[in-house]
Structures are given as C-alpha cells and as structure tokens.
Write an enzyme that holds these catalytic residues in place. Structure first.
Site, PDB file in Angstrom:
ATOM      1  N   GLU A  37      34.223  31.074  44.182  1.00 51.71           N
ATOM      2  CA  GLU A  37      33.770  32.444  43.944  1.00 51.71           C
ATOM      3  C   GLU A  37      32.278  32.490  43.619  1.00 51.71           C
ATOM      4  OE1 GLU A  37      35.144  35.193  44.542  1.00 51.71           O
ATOM      5  OE2 GLU A  37      37.197  34.569  44.912  1.00 51.71           O
ATOM      6  N   TYR A 120      33.077  41.130  38.759  1.00 50.23           N
ATOM      7  CA  TYR A 120      33.786  40.797  39.993  1.00 50.23           C
ATOM      8  C   TYR A 120      34.367  39.385  39.921  1.00 50.23           C
ATOM      9  CZ  TYR A 120      34.847  38.726  44.389  1.00 50.23           C
ATOM     10  OH  TYR A 120      35.509  38.010  45.358  1.00 50.23           O
ATOM     11  N   ASP A 138      34.850  43.789  45.901  1.00 50.22           N
ATOM     12  CA  ASP A 138      33.646  43.213  46.502  1.00 50.22           C
ATOM     13  C   ASP A 138      33.188  44.119  47.637  1.00 50.22           C
ATOM     14  OD1 ASP A 138      35.392  42.701  48.622  1.00 50.22           O
ATOM     15  OD2 ASP A 138      34.596  40.689  48.985  1.00 50.22           O
TER      16      ASP A 138
END
Length: 316
Positions: A37, A120, A138
C-alpha cells in the site's frame, strides 16, 4: 437509485472471476500488504511488483526492515519515486517493533498512528490485511462512484466529505463482503472504468450506471497530469540516483559541474560506472544553479541525503 444489493453482488462476482493475481493479495501477511500500500501510492502496479518482491525477500518482517540502515532502504527503493515513502516505511517498521512487538497492528486507529500512514492507507491495510469493515477510498474508487452513482465523468479534483459519505453509504454491512466490495470497486476502476478510455462494454454494472444513463457527459474539468521534465522533482530524482549508486560521499563539485572528472580516487568503490552514468544523466538536464541548490537543500531537509566534509551521501 441503485439497487445496492444487486450492484454489490455483481461487482463482487466480477472481482472473483477477473481479479489480477497480485502477490499482496490472498495469503499475503499483513506486513506485505502494508508495504504494497505504501509503494502503490501514486505508482502503478507494473513498477511496484518487482520492487515489492525484492523487498519482501530481503525484509520479510518489520523487524528486518527496522534493522536495516536507511541508506540501504533508499537504495532498495530504486526508482519508485517519492523516496520519502521509504523512510516513512522504515520509521513505521521501527515503531511496529517498539510498540507492537513486531506485529502490524490490526485496527484503523493503531495503523493511523504509525509514521507515514494516512486515512486511506490505514483503512486499506485494516480491510485487506485483517478483514475489517473500513471505508476505503482511492482514485479508482472515487471515479467508479462518480460515474455509477452521481453520473459524472470524473470525481472532483480533491476528495470531498460528500464522497466519503457516499462511500460509507455504499459499503456492505458484512465485513467480508465489505472487503471484497472495496477490492472489487478498486479493481473495476483500475481495469475497466479508467479515466481516459473506459471499457464500458466489460463493466458488470453498466446497466445501472448513472453516467451511461445521462449520455456519458464530458467532465467538468480537464485533468492535469503532474509535470516531470524540468521540475525540481526530476532534478531531485537525478541527484538521488547518483547517491544510490555511490558507496561513499559524492563531492559537491561532481554534482555541480560536468567538467569535473570522476578520478580514480573519487570513483566510489564498487559502482564507478553507475556513478558516472548517473552523473551524466544529472548533467544532461542542464539544470540551472538555483534549482540544483534547491534540490540538494530539499533532499537534506527531508532526510534523504546528508552533507559532510567529504560530500553528499545517503543517510546513515
């Protein structure tokens, strides 16, 4: 209005049948999900995958990365861009070791407290690594929501509270279904509902798409890509390439002037050819002095480089 349950089922079924086989999916440990990520922020999968695989082989746990020198972490980051992410990931690994006994924390709030972890990333890791019901938003998800529900070609330039509220409203109640929904909508935006050339004929929910129903109106604004050529970011990247290639400090004169030769006693043992090639690329930018000084000062200020009497080098 969308038939929520039907849309959920169709997107999740499409995802199960067509999702890409990526190494950070499936049985990947939470640490691998966290690393992916961070790396995937503003960086495409095709560039991330080989670097991620190298990292996981070299540093398979937070403890392994935390024990690594920052210079080696920055070298291994290679040309992924935005190298401050590498230092933040390094700092996060150290905090995981210090405060969580080396195990990636499994809640959004604990993840959010780690260095470099925003809303996020915290939500994505909690969802994809631990199966938590979190609202993941996102760029791809925002675009699918804008078209499917609102009927707009593109979402607003910046994330809004209304978008977050919509994403939360669309999230299935069941945790397992919510995780698959998040992943499915994200994949749909990445592969089908793309920004420039959407493949609407392949979309599993095209019949319920508000944008299609509205006649596919043009976007309210023209997206502007991030410039690269001639920018400070380009110069910073070129300087970092020199420092990554060097095993010892690089004299400031070498960075400033192509007329200064890389002599034998300044060849930076181990990679003289790589250092020379990186210097050639830096000098080929024909950067003016204030911009180069700004780049060097910025790299030092961000902790990505250090300046000693011997020259510039990666942080120890």
């Amino acid at each position: 209005m969308l038939e929520g349950e039907t849309v959920h089922q169709e997107v999740r079924q499409w995802f199960r049948e067509t999702a890409r086989e990526l190494p950070w999916r499936g049985d990947c440990p939470p640490w691998g999900v966290l690393v992916s990520e961070i790396m995937l922020q503003q960086t495409p999968v095709v560039r991330v995958r080989p670097i991620w695989e190298e990292w996981m082989a070299r540093w398979p746990s937070p403890a392994a990365l935390a024990a690594a020198p920052p210079a080696e972490v920055l070298r291994a980051w290679g040309r992924l861009g935005y190298p401050r992410r590498a230092l933040r990931l390094h700092a996060a690994a150290a905090q995981i070791v210090e405060r969580h006994d080396g195990a990636v924390p499994d809640t959004f709030d604990e993840l959010l407290a780690l260095p470099g972890i925003g809303t996020y990333t915290g939500a994505a890791v909690a969802a994809f690594a631990f199966g938590r019901r979190e609202t993941v938003v996102d760029t791809n998800i925002r675009r699918v929501h804008a078209r499917l529900v609102i009927g707009q070609a593109l979402p607003s330039p910046s994330l809004t509270a209304a978008e977050m509220a919509l994403a939360a409203e669309l999230l299935p109640e069941d945790p397992a279904e919510s995780v698959e929904w998040n992943a499915g909508v994200m994949e749909l935006g990445a592969l089908v509902c793309t920004a420039r050339s959407p493949k609407c004929g392949l979309c599993p929910v095209v019949e319920q798409c508000a944008w299609i129903a509205a006649g596919q109106p043009e976007p309210a604004y023209v997206p502007k890509g991030q410039p690269w050529a001639g920018t400070d970011r380009q110069v910073r990247g070129a300087v970092m390439a020199v420092l990554r290639a060097a095993d010892s400090p690089v004299q400031a004169e070498l960075l400033w002037s192509p007329a200064v030769e890389l002599t034998a006693d300044a060849s930076h043992t181990g990679h003289p050819g790589e250092v020379a090639a990186a210097l050639d690329r830096l000098h080929g930018l024909n950067t003016h002095a204030p911009q180069l000084q700004r780049a060097l000062s910025g790299l030092v200020g961000d902790g990505l480089a250090q300046l000693s009497e011997a020259g510039y080098h990666l942080p120890h």
